[in-house]
Design a protein around this motif. Structure first.
Motif, PDB file in Angstrom:
ATOM      1  N   THR A 166      48.006  20.267   4.302  1.00 55.44           N
ATOM      2  CA  THR A 166      47.542  21.651   4.393  1.00 55.44           C
ATOM      3  C   THR A 166      47.929  22.242   5.748  1.00 55.44           C
ATOM      4  N   ARG A 189      46.347  25.463   7.856  1.00 51.20           N
ATOM      5  CA  ARG A 189      45.226  26.391   7.741  1.00 51.20           C
ATOM      6  C   ARG A 189      44.918  27.085   9.069  1.00 51.20           C
ATOM      7  N   THR A 200      37.533  28.036   7.230  1.00 53.52           N
ATOM      8  CA  THR A 200      38.959  27.745   7.309  1.00 53.52           C
ATOM      9  C   THR A 200      39.628  28.008   5.968  1.00 53.52           C
ATOM     10  N   GLY A 247      43.960  28.230   4.031  1.00 57.81           N
ATOM     11  CA  GLY A 247      45.409  28.264   4.179  1.00 57.81           C
ATOM     12  C   GLY A 247      46.115  27.671   2.979  1.00 57.81           C
TER      13      GLY A 247
END
Length: 282
Positions: free
Chosen positions: A150, A152, A168, A170
């Motif tokens: 990921t 983010r 958070t 993303g």
């Protein structure tokens, strides 16, 4: 006697003068030392570990016969593809361990902290979709994931100078693998025709969540994080065209060009909860 009287008089007159020369200094007031707040601006890296799960059941496997699910098939138990399977479907999510490493950067603005983080995790989770015909036979499709990465952004608020609560979100990437297995006589054995497997997964998706992080020392922090990850829907399918799956009861070559497709759709999504340990280069 006169000498003693004169001495006492001289002492009486000199005592005030001596007292005037004595200086008394008052003690200094104690100085309060304020604790030094620990900053959050800087690069950090660390490790995380936890579990991946999904309490919701995945979508059932789909079955599509090019000649019609309700079209009679000679000699097939149940009379048709739809009748052979009825409502005999089952699906499940296999939970598993997740663990890996992360690197990030934070920037503190008063009581707010903003930043970015990259992480990569090894994992072992799968979506299983099963159907059962009254032949009897089973038809199992599995979509599995063995790693996840990921990228983010995150934004948080300092509850105390040493404790950060944040949200958070993303992009996420994980290569979803697809596999199919069956013990159908139309597929296995000398007279069967092999299954044609077509793998089509999105692989790209998103992760959103939040967490709490606490500084144990100036450079060491510990936290817990929750993420929901969705890697999109899949277009994977398996095509069978032997025996009843091409509308006949004869195994071997497909003479009429018909087929039955077993599809595995629905989003590949799951939840993760991890514990994180980070070293901060403040």
């Amino acid at each position: 006697m006169k000498r003693i009287a004169l001495l006492l008089a001289a002492t009486a007159f000199s005592a005030p003068a001596l007292a005037a020369d004595v200086i008394y200094e008052e003690p200094m007031a104690p100085v309060a030392i304020a604790p030094v707040a620990s900053g959050w601006t800087g690069l950090y890296l660390g490790l995380q570990a936890g579990g991946a799960f999904n309490p919701s059941s995945p979508d059932d496997q789909g079955i599509f016969a090019s000649f019609g699910n309700d079209t009679p098939v000679p000699g097939l138990a149940g009379g048709s593809i739809a009748g052979a399977f009825g409502s005999s479907f089952d699906s499940s999510f296999d939970s598993g361990f997740i663990g890996g490493a992360h690197i990030g950067y934070d920037y503190q603005i008063n009581d707010f902290v903003v930043g970015a983080i990259l992480d990569i995790n090894a994992m072992d989770i799968a979506v299983n979709q099963n159907s059962f015909s009254n032949t009897p036979a089973f038809y199992e499709a599995e979509r599995s994931l063995d790693y996840l990465a990921t990228a983010r952004l995150r934004a948080g608020y300092l509850i105390t100078p040493m404790a950060l609560a944040y949200v958070t979100g993303g992009v996420a990437y994980g290569e979803v693998d697809y596999g199919f297995s069956t013990n159908s006589p139309a597929v296995v054995g000398a007279a069967g025709r092999p299954a044609n497997v077509y793998e089509g997964e999105d692989d790209w998706g998103y992760s959103v969540g939040g967490g709490m992080e606490v500084k144990l020392t100036e450079n060491l922090s510990f936290g817990a994080e929750y993420l929901y990850t969705n890697l999109g829907g899949g277009d994977s399918l398996t095509v069978l065209d032997g025996g009843p799956f091409d509308g006949s009861t004869t195994n071997g070559a497909n003479a009429n060009g018909e087929f039955t497709a077993f599809t595995s759709g629905g989003d590949f999504d799951f939840h993760t909860i991890t514990a994180k340990l980070s070293y901060r280069f403040n």
